[in-house]
Design a protein around this motif. Structure first.
Motif, PDB file in Angstrom:
ATOM      1  N   LYS A  42       0.839  -1.187   0.000  1.00 30.30           N
ATOM      2  CA  LYS A  42       0.000   0.000   0.000  1.00 30.30           C
ATOM      3  C   LYS A  42       0.884   1.251   0.000  1.00 30.30           C
ATOM      4  CE  LYS A  42      -3.717  -2.302   2.515  1.00 30.30           C
ATOM      5  NZ  LYS A  42      -4.511  -2.348   3.781  1.00 30.30           N
ATOM      6  N   GLU A  43       0.349   2.318  -0.576  1.00 35.14           N
ATOM      7  CA  GLU A  43       1.121   3.552  -0.706  1.00 35.14           C
ATOM      8  C   GLU A  43       1.577   4.106   0.636  1.00 35.14           C
ATOM      9  OE1 GLU A  43       2.391   5.165  -3.265  1.00 35.14           O
ATOM     10  OE2 GLU A  43       1.731   3.511  -4.546  1.00 35.14           O
ATOM     11  N   ARG A  44       0.764   3.930   1.679  1.00 36.28           N
ATOM     12  CA  ARG A  44       1.093   4.521   2.974  1.00 36.28           C
ATOM     13  C   ARG A  44       1.817   3.555   3.909  1.00 36.28           C
ATOM     14  NH1 ARG A  44      -4.071   8.384   4.595  1.00 36.28           N
ATOM     15  NH2 ARG A  44      -3.990   9.711   2.725  1.00 36.28           N
ATOM     16  N   THR A  45       2.272   2.438   3.366  1.00 37.22           N
ATOM     17  CA  THR A  45       3.041   1.503   4.206  1.00 37.22           C
ATOM     18  C   THR A  45       4.298   2.201   4.718  1.00 37.22           C
ATOM     19  OG1 THR A  45       2.270  -0.356   2.855  1.00 37.22           O
ATOM     20  CG2 THR A  45       4.204  -0.729   4.248  1.00 37.22           C
ATOM     21  N   PRO A  46       4.581   2.157   6.026  1.00 38.08           N
ATOM     22  CA  PRO A  46       5.793   2.819   6.551  1.00 38.08           C
ATOM     23  C   PRO A  46       7.057   2.315   5.865  1.00 38.08           C
ATOM     24  CG  PRO A  46       4.342   2.133   8.331  1.00 38.08           C
ATOM     25  CD  PRO A  46       3.773   1.528   7.074  1.00 38.08           C
ATOM     26  N   ILE A  47       8.037   3.204   5.748  1.00 41.26           N
ATOM     27  CA  ILE A  47       9.274   2.854   5.051  1.00 41.26           C
ATOM     28  C   ILE A  47       9.976   1.679   5.722  1.00 41.26           C
ATOM     29  CG2 ILE A  47      11.610   3.687   4.535  1.00 41.26           C
ATOM     30  CD1 ILE A  47      10.438   6.356   3.831  1.00 41.26           C
ATOM     31  N   ALA A  48       9.983   1.654   7.044  1.00 40.31           N
ATOM     32  CA  ALA A  48      10.631   0.539   7.733  1.00 40.31           C
ATOM     33  C   ALA A  48       9.976  -0.786   7.368  1.00 40.31           C
ATOM     34  CB  ALA A  48      10.563   0.763   9.249  1.00 40.31           C
ATOM     35  N   GLU A  49       8.673  -0.760   7.217  1.00 37.10           N
ATOM     36  CA  GLU A  49       7.966  -1.989   6.837  1.00 37.10           C
ATOM     37  C   GLU A  49       8.256  -2.367   5.390  1.00 37.10           C
ATOM     38  OE1 GLU A  49       3.350  -3.573   6.682  1.00 37.10           O
ATOM     39  OE2 GLU A  49       3.885  -1.974   8.103  1.00 37.10           O
ATOM     40  N   LEU A  50       8.347  -1.343   4.521  1.00 37.61           N
ATOM     41  CA  LEU A  50       8.718  -1.609   3.120  1.00 37.61           C
ATOM     42  C   LEU A  50      10.101  -2.239   3.031  1.00 37.61           C
ATOM     43  CD1 LEU A  50       7.557   1.728   1.393  1.00 37.61           C
ATOM     44  CD2 LEU A  50       6.472  -0.526   1.179  1.00 37.61           C
ATOM     45  N   ALA A  51      11.036  -1.717   3.834  1.00 31.72           N
ATOM     46  CA  ALA A  51      12.395  -2.262   3.825  1.00 31.72           C
ATOM     47  C   ALA A  51      12.392  -3.714   4.294  1.00 31.72           C
ATOM     48  CB  ALA A  51      13.303  -1.413   4.714  1.00 31.72           C
ATOM     49  N   GLU A  52      11.597  -4.014   5.294  1.00 35.22           N
ATOM     50  CA  GLU A  52      11.512  -5.390   5.789  1.00 35.22           C
ATOM     51  C   GLU A  52      10.943  -6.316   4.708  1.00 35.22           C
ATOM     52  OE1 GLU A  52      12.660  -6.400   8.670  1.00 35.22           O
ATOM     53  OE2 GLU A  52      12.134  -8.493   8.212  1.00 35.22           O
ATOM     54  N   MET A  53       9.937  -5.816   3.990  1.00 33.83           N
ATOM     55  CA  MET A  53       9.363  -6.609   2.900  1.00 33.83           C
ATOM     56  C   MET A  53      10.394  -6.837   1.798  1.00 33.83           C
ATOM     57  SD  MET A  53       5.631  -4.715   2.654  1.00 33.83           S
ATOM     58  CE  MET A  53       5.086  -5.675   1.245  1.00 33.83           C
ATOM     59  N   ALA A  54      11.160  -5.802   1.476  1.00 39.70           N
ATOM     60  CA  ALA A  54      12.179  -5.926   0.415  1.00 39.70           C
ATOM     61  C   ALA A  54      13.270  -6.919   0.827  1.00 39.70           C
ATOM     62  CB  ALA A  54      12.784  -4.562   0.103  1.00 39.70           C
ATOM     63  N   ARG A  55      13.696  -6.858   2.078  1.00 40.81           N
ATOM     64  CA  ARG A  55      14.707  -7.824   2.560  1.00 40.81           C
ATOM     65  C   ARG A  55      14.175  -9.250   2.433  1.00 40.81           C
ATOM     66  NH1 ARG A  55      15.786  -3.666   6.477  1.00 40.81           N
ATOM     67  NH2 ARG A  55      14.269  -4.547   7.925  1.00 40.81           N
ATOM     68  N   GLY A  56      12.901  -9.417   2.796  1.00 42.02           N
ATOM     69  CA  GLY A  56      12.302 -10.749   2.699  1.00 42.02           C
ATOM     70  C   GLY A  56      12.213 -11.227   1.261  1.00 42.02           C
ATOM     71  N   ALA A  57      11.855 -10.322   0.344  1.00 41.59           N
ATOM     72  CA  ALA A  57      11.733 -10.695  -1.072  1.00 41.59           C
ATOM     73  C   ALA A  57      13.087 -11.102  -1.641  1.00 41.59           C
ATOM     74  CB  ALA A  57      11.147  -9.540  -1.866  1.00 41.59           C
ATOM     75  N   LEU A  58      14.123 -10.305  -1.344  1.00 44.80           N
ATOM     76  CA  LEU A  58      15.467 -10.632  -1.834  1.00 44.80           C
ATOM     77  C   LEU A  58      15.977 -11.930  -1.220  1.00 44.80           C
ATOM     78  CD1 LEU A  58      17.084  -7.081  -1.745  1.00 44.80           C
ATOM     79  CD2 LEU A  58      16.967  -8.545  -3.764  1.00 44.80           C
ATOM     80  N   GLY A  59      15.653 -12.149   0.037  1.00 43.90           N
ATOM     81  CA  GLY A  59      16.167 -13.322   0.739  1.00 43.90           C
ATOM     82  C   GLY A  59      15.513 -14.629   0.340  1.00 43.90           C
ATOM     83  N   GLN A  60      14.410 -14.551  -0.413  1.00 41.41           N
ATOM     84  CA  GLN A  60      13.753 -15.790  -0.837  1.00 41.41           C
ATOM     85  C   GLN A  60      14.660 -16.638  -1.716  1.00 41.41           C
ATOM     86  OE1 GLN A  60      10.043 -14.739  -2.693  1.00 41.41           O
ATOM     87  NE2 GLN A  60       9.194 -13.828  -0.827  1.00 41.41           N
ATOM     88  N   ASP A  61      15.521 -15.980  -2.489  1.00 46.55           N
ATOM     89  CA  ASP A  61      16.510 -16.686  -3.310  1.00 46.55           C
ATOM     90  C   ASP A  61      17.778 -15.840  -3.300  1.00 46.55           C
ATOM     91  OD1 ASP A  61      18.081 -17.979  -5.112  1.00 46.55           O
ATOM     92  OD2 ASP A  61      16.639 -17.937  -6.780  1.00 46.55           O
ATOM     93  N   SER A  62      18.670 -16.141  -2.380  1.00 47.08           N
ATOM     94  CA  SER A  62      19.862 -15.300  -2.194  1.00 47.08           C
ATOM     95  C   SER A  62      20.885 -15.458  -3.310  1.00 47.08           C
ATOM     96  CB  SER A  62      20.518 -15.603  -0.839  1.00 47.08           C
ATOM     97  OG  SER A  62      20.890 -16.963  -0.782  1.00 47.08           O
ATOM     98  N   SER A  63      20.601 -16.317  -4.292  1.00 51.46           N
ATOM     99  CA  SER A  63      21.499 -16.422  -5.445  1.00 51.46           C
ATOM    100  C   SER A  63      21.009 -15.540  -6.601  1.00 51.46           C
ATOM    101  CB  SER A  63      21.597 -17.873  -5.919  1.00 51.46           C
ATOM    102  OG  SER A  63      20.359 -18.312  -6.439  1.00 51.46           O
ATOM    103  N   ARG A  64      19.897 -14.885  -6.391  1.00 48.42           N
ATOM    104  CA  ARG A  64      19.312 -14.061  -7.453  1.00 48.42           C
ATOM    105  C   ARG A  64      19.731 -12.607  -7.238  1.00 48.42           C
ATOM    106  NH1 ARG A  64      12.810 -13.400  -8.568  1.00 48.42           N
ATOM    107  NH2 ARG A  64      12.973 -12.357 -10.596  1.00 48.42           N
ATOM    108  N   PRO A  65      20.595 -12.057  -8.088  1.00 45.70           N
ATOM    109  CA  PRO A  65      21.131 -10.712  -7.852  1.00 45.70           C
ATOM    110  C   PRO A  65      20.089  -9.612  -8.074  1.00 45.70           C
ATOM    111  CG  PRO A  65      22.501 -11.954  -9.409  1.00 45.70           C
ATOM    112  CD  PRO A  65      21.216 -12.686  -9.275  1.00 45.70           C
ATOM    113  N   LEU A  66      20.334  -8.498  -7.406  1.00 40.46           N
ATOM    114  CA  LEU A  66      19.606  -7.258  -7.681  1.00 40.46           C
ATOM    115  C   LEU A  66      20.573  -6.329  -8.410  1.00 40.46           C
ATOM    116  CD1 LEU A  66      17.287  -5.160  -7.354  1.00 40.46           C
ATOM    117  CD2 LEU A  66      18.299  -4.559  -5.135  1.00 40.46           C
ATOM    118  N   ILE A  67      20.219  -5.907  -9.616  1.00 40.71           N
ATOM    119  CA  ILE A  67      21.051  -4.989 -10.403  1.00 40.71           C
ATOM    120  C   ILE A  67      20.434  -3.599 -10.330  1.00 40.71           C
ATOM    121  CG2 ILE A  67      21.960  -4.473 -12.698  1.00 40.71           C
ATOM    122  CD1 ILE A  67      21.774  -7.474 -13.340  1.00 40.71           C
ATOM    123  N   VAL A  68      21.252  -2.621  -9.946  1.00 36.84           N
ATOM    124  CA  VAL A  68      20.758  -1.253  -9.766  1.00 36.84           C
ATOM    125  C   VAL A  68      21.509  -0.329 -10.724  1.00 36.84           C
ATOM    126  CG1 VAL A  68      20.370   0.628  -8.136  1.00 36.84           C
ATOM    127  CG2 VAL A  68      20.289  -1.756  -7.335  1.00 36.84           C
TER     128      VAL A  68
END
Length: 262
Positions: free
Chosen positions: A89-115
């Motif tokens: 949701k748009e109003r999700t707190p940033i700390a919660e968004l960061a926790e969600m992003a960490r969880g998403a990346l950690g689902q497959d730690s061999s899958r790189p994020l390219i920025v």
């Protein structure tokens, strides 16, 4: 490279930068758990960094984002989550968004994020978010930016010593230019003297080389030639990326009532 040009390619263009970017990606994926998980690709615009990263993205199913000028911390986290198919949701707190992003990346730690365009995150003081995401998820993170990106990262104490691999994108050499000619101007044989001149006048930048190769194909087609060399190129201009020189318009005769005025 324009969409028109890219759409002509049926497979990857195996430039040296593409191979080197892939080697860096593989090293990060296969690193031991105790090693840092950042890779950095840097170099001037037009050296093919983005193209190389898209090639690697497709090979290893990496997630990839390109940072925009207007991005905030919230935008960054939303874009990362969107790549994983999540719609917070748009109003999700940033700390919660960061926790969600960490969880998403950690689902497959061999899958790189390219920025891509990571310079902007450093300039805005947002690079620490990526450090947290990488360290807590274990997933490799590859930063792409301009030539000064490594210098900028040196100013962020907790970032630069977490980089496992620094990769400097290199200008195209003659072999790379031959590969590009085979991919982007396949209907004309372009001799080495013209290819090397195109390479030099393009500053070794793949994007400019492709524009010149496209022009070479047009020149050959219009002249009914199947082979083109520097002599046959003649007085044709090379695309160098330089803007046109200023015109001295004050020296042009002005017109008043249809008559030239000195």
């Amino acid at each position: 490279m324009s969409n028109h040009q890219t759409n002509q390619i049926q497979g990857p263009v195996a430039l040296k930068n593409v191979a080197a970017f892939m080697a860096m990606t593989t090293r990060l994926i296969e690193r031991s758990p105790h090693l840092p998980g950042f890779g950095v690709c840097h170099g001037p615009s037009g050296f093919g960094k983005t193209y190389a990263s898209i090639f690697a993205q497709n090979r290893v199913k990496a997630t990839r984002i390109e940072v925009g000028d207007s991005w905030t911390r919230r935008t960054l986290l939303h874009r990362v989550l969107r790549e994983f198919g999540e719609r917070p949701k748009e109003r999700t707190p940033i700390a919660e968004l960061a926790e969600m992003a960490r969880g998403a990346l950690g689902q497959d730690s061999s899958r790189p994020l390219i920025v891509d365009e990571a310079d902007k995150l450093v300039d805005k003081g947002m690079i620490e978010i990526l450090r947290e995401l990488q360290e807590e998820s274990g997933a490799p993170v590859i930063l792409i930016g301009e030539e000064k990106l490594p210098t900028k990262l040196l100013a962020v104490e907790r970032m630069h010593n977490r980089v496992l691999h620094w990769f400097s994108a290199e200008p195209c050499d003659l072999d790379d230019t031959r590969v590009l000619a085979g991919a982007f101007a396949p209907k004309v044989e372009i001799k080495d003297d013209l290819l090397d001149t195109i390479r030099m006048r393009s500053g070794g930048r793949a994007r400019r080389i492709v524009v010149n190769l496209d022009h070479a194909a047009v020149v050959a087609r219009n002249a009914g030639l199947k082979t083109l060399d520097l002599k046959l190129w003649g007085a044709e201009d090379f695309y160098t990326g330089e803007p046109p020189a200023p015109r001295h318009v004050e020296a042009y005769p002005r017109r008043a009532g249809g008559k030239a005025v000195a």
